[in-house]
Design a protein around this motif. Sequence first.
Motif, PDB file in Angstrom:
ATOM      1  N   ALA A   1       0.826  -1.210   0.000  1.00  0.00           N
ATOM      2  CA  ALA A   1       0.000   0.000   0.000  1.00  0.00           C
ATOM      3  C   ALA A   1       0.857   1.255   0.000  1.00  0.00           C
ATOM      4  CB  ALA A   1      -0.926  -0.010   1.219  1.00  0.00           C
ATOM      5  N   ILE A   2       1.969   1.206   0.711  1.00  0.00           N
ATOM      6  CA  ILE A   2       2.874   2.360   0.724  1.00  0.00           C
ATOM      7  C   ILE A   2       3.475   2.571  -0.658  1.00  0.00           C
ATOM      8  CG2 ILE A   2       5.036   3.263   1.664  1.00  0.00           C
ATOM      9  CD1 ILE A   2       4.332   1.753   4.276  1.00  0.00           C
ATOM     10  N   ALA A   3       3.943   1.501  -1.272  1.00  0.00           N
ATOM     11  CA  ALA A   3       4.535   1.616  -2.604  1.00  0.00           C
ATOM     12  C   ALA A   3       3.530   2.150  -3.609  1.00  0.00           C
ATOM     13  CB  ALA A   3       5.074   0.262  -3.054  1.00  0.00           C
ATOM     14  N   ALA A   4       2.256   1.768  -3.459  1.00  0.00           N
ATOM     15  CA  ALA A   4       1.223   2.216  -4.390  1.00  0.00           C
ATOM     16  C   ALA A   4       0.989   3.725  -4.304  1.00  0.00           C
ATOM     17  CB  ALA A   4      -0.082   1.470  -4.115  1.00  0.00           C
ATOM     18  N   LEU A   5       1.364   4.330  -3.182  1.00  0.00           N
ATOM     19  CA  LEU A   5       1.208   5.776  -3.022  1.00  0.00           C
ATOM     20  C   LEU A   5       2.317   6.566  -3.720  1.00  0.00           C
ATOM     21  CD1 LEU A   5       0.122   5.871   0.728  1.00  0.00           C
ATOM     22  CD2 LEU A   5      -1.312   6.406  -1.249  1.00  0.00           C
ATOM     23  N   ARG A   6       3.327   5.881  -4.197  1.00  0.00           N
ATOM     24  CA  ARG A   6       4.458   6.475  -4.925  1.00  0.00           C
ATOM     25  C   ARG A   6       5.107   7.633  -4.150  1.00  0.00           C
ATOM     26  NH1 ARG A   6       2.711   9.202  -8.600  1.00  0.00           N
ATOM     27  NH2 ARG A   6       0.473   9.026  -8.236  1.00  0.00           N
ATOM     28  N   PRO A   7       5.471   7.366  -2.894  1.00  0.00           N
ATOM     29  CA  PRO A   7       6.090   8.466  -2.123  1.00  0.00           C
ATOM     30  C   PRO A   7       7.519   8.746  -2.582  1.00  0.00           C
ATOM     31  CG  PRO A   7       6.163   6.431  -0.867  1.00  0.00           C
ATOM     32  CD  PRO A   7       5.353   6.125  -2.109  1.00  0.00           C
ATOM     33  N   ASP A   8       7.906   9.996  -2.485  1.00  0.00           N
ATOM     34  CA  ASP A   8       9.305  10.360  -2.679  1.00  0.00           C
ATOM     35  C   ASP A   8      10.122  10.016  -1.438  1.00  0.00           C
ATOM     36  OD1 ASP A   8       8.714  11.688  -5.189  1.00  0.00           O
ATOM     37  OD2 ASP A   8       7.846  13.287  -3.961  1.00  0.00           O
ATOM     38  N   LEU A   9       9.430   9.902  -0.298  1.00  0.00           N
ATOM     39  CA  LEU A   9      10.118   9.703   0.967  1.00  0.00           C
ATOM     40  C   LEU A   9       9.200   8.991   1.948  1.00  0.00           C
ATOM     41  CD1 LEU A   9      12.663  10.483   2.723  1.00  0.00           C
ATOM     42  CD2 LEU A   9      11.319  12.465   3.478  1.00  0.00           C
ATOM     43  N   VAL A  10       9.760   8.031   2.669  1.00  0.00           N
ATOM     44  CA  VAL A  10       9.093   7.400   3.812  1.00  0.00           C
ATOM     45  C   VAL A  10       9.890   7.780   5.046  1.00  0.00           C
ATOM     46  CG1 VAL A  10       8.363   5.250   4.905  1.00  0.00           C
ATOM     47  CG2 VAL A  10       8.287   5.468   2.408  1.00  0.00           C
ATOM     48  N   ILE A  11       9.232   8.355   6.051  1.00  0.00           N
ATOM     49  CA  ILE A  11       9.941   8.757   7.267  1.00  0.00           C
ATOM     50  C   ILE A  11       9.617   7.783   8.394  1.00  0.00           C
ATOM     51  CG2 ILE A  11      10.246  11.165   6.660  1.00  0.00           C
ATOM     52  CD1 ILE A  11       7.809  11.905   8.197  1.00  0.00           C
ATOM     53  N   ALA A  12      10.674   7.417   9.127  1.00  0.00           N
ATOM     54  CA  ALA A  12      10.565   6.373  10.132  1.00  0.00           C
ATOM     55  C   ALA A  12      11.445   6.719  11.325  1.00  0.00           C
ATOM     56  CB  ALA A  12      10.976   5.030   9.525  1.00  0.00           C
ATOM     57  N   ASN A  13      11.432   5.825  12.317  1.00  0.00           N
ATOM     58  CA  ASN A  13      12.244   6.009  13.514  1.00  0.00           C
ATOM     59  C   ASN A  13      12.815   4.657  13.929  1.00  0.00           C
ATOM     60  OD1 ASN A  13      12.052   5.830  16.792  1.00  0.00           O
ATOM     61  ND2 ASN A  13      12.940   7.757  16.111  1.00  0.00           N
ATOM     62  N   GLU A  14      14.069   4.652  14.362  1.00  0.00           N
ATOM     63  CA  GLU A  14      14.750   3.391  14.658  1.00  0.00           C
ATOM     64  C   GLU A  14      14.143   2.650  15.839  1.00  0.00           C
ATOM     65  OE1 GLU A  14      17.111   3.031  17.492  1.00  0.00           O
ATOM     66  OE2 GLU A  14      16.464   4.970  18.286  1.00  0.00           O
ATOM     67  N   GLU A  15      13.397   3.338  16.681  1.00  0.00           N
ATOM     68  CA  GLU A  15      12.768   2.689  17.819  1.00  0.00           C
ATOM     69  C   GLU A  15      11.336   2.262  17.519  1.00  0.00           C
ATOM     70  OE1 GLU A  15      11.240   4.724  21.731  1.00  0.00           O
ATOM     71  OE2 GLU A  15      13.338   4.143  21.997  1.00  0.00           O
ATOM     72  N   GLU A  16      10.587   3.129  16.866  1.00  0.00           N
ATOM     73  CA  GLU A  16       9.168   2.848  16.651  1.00  0.00           C
ATOM     74  C   GLU A  16       8.915   1.877  15.501  1.00  0.00           C
ATOM     75  OE1 GLU A  16       6.110   5.662  17.210  1.00  0.00           O
ATOM     76  OE2 GLU A  16       7.483   7.236  17.854  1.00  0.00           O
ATOM     77  N   ASN A  17       9.826   1.791  14.571  1.00  0.00           N
ATOM     78  CA  ASN A  17       9.619   0.948  13.389  1.00  0.00           C
ATOM     79  C   ASN A  17      10.634  -0.182  13.351  1.00  0.00           C
ATOM     80  OD1 ASN A  17       9.248   4.136  12.144  1.00  0.00           O
ATOM     81  ND2 ASN A  17       7.498   2.771  12.250  1.00  0.00           N
ATOM     82  N   ARG A  18      10.230  -1.318  12.811  1.00  0.00           N
ATOM     83  CA  ARG A  18      11.076  -2.507  12.797  1.00  0.00           C
ATOM     84  C   ARG A  18      12.004  -2.514  11.582  1.00  0.00           C
ATOM     85  NH1 ARG A  18       7.108  -7.508  13.173  1.00  0.00           N
ATOM     86  NH2 ARG A  18       6.575  -6.614  11.134  1.00  0.00           N
ATOM     87  N   ALA A  19      13.238  -2.958  11.816  1.00  0.00           N
ATOM     88  CA  ALA A  19      14.229  -3.014  10.734  1.00  0.00           C
ATOM     89  C   ALA A  19      13.759  -3.859   9.544  1.00  0.00           C
ATOM     90  CB  ALA A  19      15.563  -3.534  11.276  1.00  0.00           C
ATOM     91  N   PRO A  20      13.113  -5.022   9.742  1.00  0.00           N
ATOM     92  CA  PRO A  20      12.660  -5.796   8.575  1.00  0.00           C
ATOM     93  C   PRO A  20      11.648  -5.041   7.711  1.00  0.00           C
ATOM     94  CG  PRO A  20      12.716  -7.198  10.512  1.00  0.00           C
ATOM     95  CD  PRO A  20      12.921  -5.788  10.998  1.00  0.00           C
TER      96      PRO A  20
END
Length: 244
Positions: A54-73
């Motif tokens: 679903a994220i890829a379908a939105l064609r983002p230029d950027l995905v913003i994340a955080n090393e604690e809140e989001n999983r590395a995989p």
Amino acid sequence: MTPVRRVVSLVPSLTEAVAAEAPDLLVGATDWCTHPADLDLVRIGGTKNPDVAAIAALRPDLVIANEEENRAPDLAALRAAGLRVQVTEIRSLDQAFGELDQLLTAVCGLPRPGWLDEAERAWAALPRPTRHRTAVVPIWRRPWMVLGRDTFAGDLLRRLGVRHLQAEHPDRYPAIPLPELRAAAPELVVLPDEPYRFTAEDGPEAFPGIPAALLSGRHLTWYGPSLAEAPRVLAAQLAAARTY
């Protein structure tokens, strides 16, 4: 590098930070991104289980994340799908200010927000505590989990005159049995309303005889526009601690 015109946010704090300056940049966010309340975006799942397709379908230029809140995989899967992912690391107030400035100005190409200057002034104006009350700071129950070492929330509490007793624990969010937390003899128990929603009926009863401060989790753990009012809000809530 491609200009950033379409952003998907996997972090509630960062969703609010971008939305406060350029809401039109945001095209997707997690189910937990609740601020601003009127944000109308495609929802792409949780912080720990985002829908990569679903994220890829939105064609983002950027995905913003955080090393604690989001999983590395999950972040690796997004990169494997050809998406640019900016991962923040925020474990102290100073780091939050630096990361927010970098993300919003250098990465997203936005003017430096006024609320960031206001937040820096508000925290700089705090008087240096003359002493620190000792505390335990649960973030979950069943099992009981508390703040440990090297946390953003722990740094904020330190600046407000609260030293949590597990600050030197080898784990950042250790699970500690309730009898052990009581045996540490804290002067205060600090109970935020997220990630676990502690209330006067669900938390203070576990620490009889110890004053409890019910804190706004958004002001204690979010790094975004709420930082500007956080010193005032949290200081008032700490001052209102009482034995239930």
